[in-house]
Design an enzyme around this catalytic site. Sequence first.
Site, PDB file in Angstrom:
ATOM      1  N   LYS A 164       0.880  -1.172   0.000  1.00 39.02           N
ATOM      2  CA  LYS A 164       0.000   0.000   0.000  1.00 39.02           C
ATOM      3  C   LYS A 164       0.916   1.219   0.000  1.00 39.02           C
ATOM      4  O   LYS A 164       1.457   1.620   1.037  1.00 39.02           O
ATOM      5  CB  LYS A 164      -0.869  -0.015   1.255  1.00 39.02           C
ATOM      6  CG  LYS A 164      -2.221   0.679   1.137  1.00 39.02           C
ATOM      7  CD  LYS A 164      -2.185   2.113   0.665  1.00 39.02           C
ATOM      8  CE  LYS A 164      -2.000   3.116   1.775  1.00 39.02           C
ATOM      9  NZ  LYS A 164      -1.921   4.516   1.269  1.00 39.02           N
ATOM     10  N   GLU A 183       8.398   1.206  11.381  1.00 36.75           N
ATOM     11  CA  GLU A 183       9.495   2.173  11.229  1.00 36.75           C
ATOM     12  C   GLU A 183       8.846   3.545  11.285  1.00 36.75           C
ATOM     13  O   GLU A 183       8.133   3.931  10.360  1.00 36.75           O
ATOM     14  CB  GLU A 183      10.195   1.993   9.879  1.00 36.75           C
ATOM     15  CG  GLU A 183      10.803   0.626   9.661  1.00 36.75           C
ATOM     16  CD  GLU A 183      12.058   0.418  10.488  1.00 36.75           C
ATOM     17  OE1 GLU A 183      12.621   1.415  10.989  1.00 36.75           O
ATOM     18  OE2 GLU A 183      12.457  -0.739  10.647  1.00 36.75           O
ATOM     19  N   CYS A 198      13.103  10.569   7.982  1.00 36.60           N
ATOM     20  CA  CYS A 198      12.944  10.119   9.366  1.00 36.60           C
ATOM     21  C   CYS A 198      14.255  10.208  10.127  1.00 36.60           C
ATOM     22  O   CYS A 198      14.269  10.346  11.344  1.00 36.60           O
ATOM     23  CB  CYS A 198      12.426   8.695   9.389  1.00 36.60           C
ATOM     24  SG  CYS A 198      13.406   7.591   8.376  1.00 36.60           S
ATOM     25  N   GLU A 212       8.676  16.117  15.739  1.00 36.79           N
ATOM     26  CA  GLU A 212       9.203  15.849  14.400  1.00 36.79           C
ATOM     27  C   GLU A 212       8.556  16.837  13.426  1.00 36.79           C
ATOM     28  O   GLU A 212       7.348  16.784  13.201  1.00 36.79           O
ATOM     29  CB  GLU A 212       8.880  14.416  13.967  1.00 36.79           C
ATOM     30  CG  GLU A 212       9.482  14.101  12.610  1.00 36.79           C
ATOM     31  CD  GLU A 212       9.088  12.733  12.079  1.00 36.79           C
ATOM     32  OE1 GLU A 212       7.899  12.373  12.150  1.00 36.79           O
ATOM     33  OE2 GLU A 212       9.970  12.022  11.576  1.00 36.79           O
TER      34      GLU A 212
HETATM   35  P1  NAP Z   1       1.778   8.488   7.448  1.00 38.76           P
HETATM   36  O1  NAP Z   1       0.803   9.571   7.299  1.00 38.76           O
HETATM   37  O2  NAP Z   1       1.860   7.783   8.745  1.00 38.76           O
HETATM   38  O3  NAP Z   1       1.452   7.451   6.263  1.00 38.76           O
HETATM   39  C1  NAP Z   1       2.262   6.320   6.030  1.00 38.76           C
HETATM   40  C2  NAP Z   1       1.462   5.310   5.221  1.00 38.76           C
HETATM   41  O4  NAP Z   1       0.365   4.842   6.014  1.00 38.76           O
HETATM   42  C3  NAP Z   1       0.829   5.883   3.956  1.00 38.76           C
HETATM   43  O5  NAP Z   1       0.804   4.889   2.954  1.00 38.76           O
HETATM   44  C4  NAP Z   1      -0.577   6.211   4.427  1.00 38.76           C
HETATM   45  O6  NAP Z   1      -1.528   6.291   3.379  1.00 38.76           O
HETATM   46  C5  NAP Z   1      -0.862   5.020   5.316  1.00 38.76           C
HETATM   47  N1  NAP Z   1      -1.935   5.215   6.290  1.00 38.76           N
HETATM   48  C6  NAP Z   1      -2.496   6.382   6.702  1.00 38.76           C
HETATM   49  N2  NAP Z   1      -3.475   6.129   7.615  1.00 38.76           N
HETATM   50  C7  NAP Z   1      -3.533   4.789   7.758  1.00 38.76           C
HETATM   51  C8  NAP Z   1      -4.326   3.912   8.553  1.00 38.76           C
HETATM   52  N3  NAP Z   1      -5.266   4.377   9.371  1.00 38.76           N
HETATM   53  N4  NAP Z   1      -4.113   2.581   8.460  1.00 38.76           N
HETATM   54  C9  NAP Z   1      -3.150   2.094   7.657  1.00 38.76           C
HETATM   55  N5  NAP Z   1      -2.370   2.872   6.858  1.00 38.76           N
HETATM   56  C10 NAP Z   1      -2.550   4.204   6.920  1.00 38.76           C
HETATM   57  O7  NAP Z   1       3.261   8.970   7.136  1.00 38.76           O
HETATM   58  P2  NAP Z   1       3.779   9.844   5.921  1.00 38.76           P
HETATM   59  O8  NAP Z   1       3.312  11.255   6.134  1.00 38.76           O
HETATM   60  O9  NAP Z   1       3.470   9.164   4.632  1.00 38.76           O
HETATM   61  O10 NAP Z   1       5.359   9.749   6.127  1.00 38.76           O
HETATM   62  C11 NAP Z   1       6.051  10.559   7.013  1.00 38.76           C
HETATM   63  C12 NAP Z   1       6.349   9.818   8.296  1.00 38.76           C
HETATM   64  O11 NAP Z   1       7.024   8.604   8.023  1.00 38.76           O
HETATM   65  C13 NAP Z   1       7.289  10.602   9.211  1.00 38.76           C
HETATM   66  O12 NAP Z   1       6.821  10.515  10.526  1.00 38.76           O
HETATM   67  C14 NAP Z   1       8.613   9.852   9.059  1.00 38.76           C
HETATM   68  O13 NAP Z   1       9.485   9.981  10.149  1.00 38.76           O
HETATM   69  C15 NAP Z   1       8.142   8.458   8.873  1.00 38.76           C
HETATM   70  N6  NAP Z   1       9.187   7.646   8.230  1.00 38.76           N
HETATM   71  C16 NAP Z   1       9.861   6.730   8.987  1.00 38.76           C
HETATM   72  C17 NAP Z   1      10.879   5.981   8.411  1.00 38.76           C
HETATM   73  C18 NAP Z   1      11.659   4.969   9.198  1.00 38.76           C
HETATM   74  O14 NAP Z   1      12.319   4.128   8.589  1.00 38.76           O
HETATM   75  N7  NAP Z   1      11.607   4.992  10.524  1.00 38.76           N
HETATM   76  C19 NAP Z   1      11.199   6.166   7.065  1.00 38.76           C
HETATM   77  C20 NAP Z   1      10.482   7.102   6.336  1.00 38.76           C
HETATM   78  C21 NAP Z   1       9.470   7.835   6.929  1.00 38.76           C
HETATM   79  P3  NAP Z   1      -1.927   7.729   2.772  1.00 38.76           P
HETATM   80  O15 NAP Z   1      -0.728   8.249   2.067  1.00 38.76           O
HETATM   81  O16 NAP Z   1      -3.041   7.411   1.874  1.00 38.76           O
HETATM   82  O17 NAP Z   1      -2.328   8.597   3.937  1.00 38.76           O
END
Ligand code: NAP
Length: 490
Positions: free
Chosen positions: A184, A259, A292, A393
């Site tokens: 996804k 992650e 991240c 963050e």
């Molecule tokens: P996000 O809003 O948490 O979304 C991540 C993924 O989850 C997207 O595919 C999103 O879909 C999906 N999602 C949203 N709501 C969901 C739900 N209720 N159930 C299941 N899936 C759901 O994060 P983001 O804004 O895309 O990415 C930024 C974040 O990722 C930051 O906090 C960053 O630190 C973190 N990150 C962590 C790492 C690591 O390795 N630790 C690496 C990269 C990024 P939609 O796009 O459709 O909302």
Amino acid sequence: MIRLAMAAHTPVAAGLWIDGRSVSARSGQSAPVLNPATGEILARVAQAGPEDVDAAVAAARRSWERGDWRRATVAERARVLLRLAERIREEAEELAALESRNVGKPIAEARGEVEMGAACFQYYAGLIPAFGGRTVPLSAPGTGLTFREPVGVCGLIVPWNFPFAITTWKVSPALALGNSVVVKPASATPLSALRLAELAAEAGLPPGVLNVVPGPGGAAGSALARHPDVRKISFTGSTEVGSEVMRTAAGDVKRVSLELGGKSASLIFADADLEKAGASVSGSFGNAGQDCCARSRVLVERPVYEEVVERFVARVQALRVGDPQNAATEIGSLISPSHRDKVDGWVRRGVAEGATLCTGGRPLAGDPFDRGSFYAPAVFRDVTPGMAIAQEEIFGPVVSLLPFDTEEEAIRLANGTIYGLSGSLWTRDVGRALRVVRAIETGVISVNTSWSVHLEMPFGGVKRSGVGRELGPSALDHYSEWKSVFIADS
Ligand code: NAP
């Protein structure tokens, strides 16, 4: 399909990828996917709902039961993965352009991420021949054997900041072991995952083993986390959504790895090579800080604080912000206007809390900035540890520089957030380097460099930065189960 449209700069209609082919969403819905640097529509992509997730999981499940991938020999699986790595390299320039245009990131960064994706498939193809169980000496009369078996259908949920690289980090170990997967991607950035699925089919991956379901997280992502036929969820994204995914997946006791977010620190000691420590700027502003691992806090020993602030600000002011397709660009567009506004909101809050904004910290205007979501990289000084900008963050090009007086204080500050993902320290003292790396609560830390992700080493966080590790040999543990077998002597 996606490749042709990208080459022609014509928006393409892209489907979901289920059972080895592109299909429309059951609802018939699709959504535009944009280039955040220009506002150009790159594609209209089908939007999966729960019924499409059901179809993708059913296809994955059929492939699992058919067994043509899971029961293929390691040599056969490695051959397909190596062929896929080769196809990624053959299409590297097109994939990098696609990723750069969909994320707004500099083409030079996108090229590195595509190569890392290819290398990831190659790496796990090389590891699987040596991955297996063993015979176990027992106190009972008989023989003990252990097997390492794939988990089953895995749901892989990916964010928008490194869409291609993170997809490959999850898909490659999962496929290497014989699992079937449903990916996804983030709604904003589904294109490179769809292209990967096309390349995997060309490389010989049987239908149904790799499925891709772009769609809203609250519908498609949540349906995947809840689906009873999904045995494992690997999620990368925000801590808030990760915790919700964990709760959803707990319903039927799925395996979960997460992650999540970070607020990593770069610690600069007075004995560091300050010229070299200037490279910490790239650790803070790579991918426009939408990383991240971004070192969004720079902690500096007081005797060199003023000098470091001066050098740091000068380096940041020299960063080339602009057209992501230009090879010299170092900072591209943020992912969307709403994200840029959110980042700007954090900057305004920092100013209101009394921190001093040394440079940047405003949306950029004029050509080519007006078409995208460009933001002037911001550096704050006079930040205190309790301020929101030092704790939360921000996920954008915003850095706080804080002074410290002792090693103990530096460690306390570094550990003083809810996160523990990455970080750096800069010193010439080996003893101190070893003391500090041990004392910092983090999954990853680098000494005298900002480079923290290596595909051969485990990557992931502690505290609210996550559970489990990607990359390295240990990622194979997350996509396999132990089976213990006892054979009686008589
Ligand atoms: P996000 O809003 O948490 O979304 C991540 C993924 O989850 C997207 O595919 C999103 O879909 C999906 N999602 C949203 N709501 C969901 C739900 N209720 N159930 C299941 N899936 C759901 O994060 P983001 O804004 O895309 O990415 C930024 C974040 O990722 C930051 O906090 C960053 O630190 C973190 N990150 C962590 C790492 C690591 O390795 N630790 C690496 C990269 C990024 P939609 O796009 O459709 O909302």
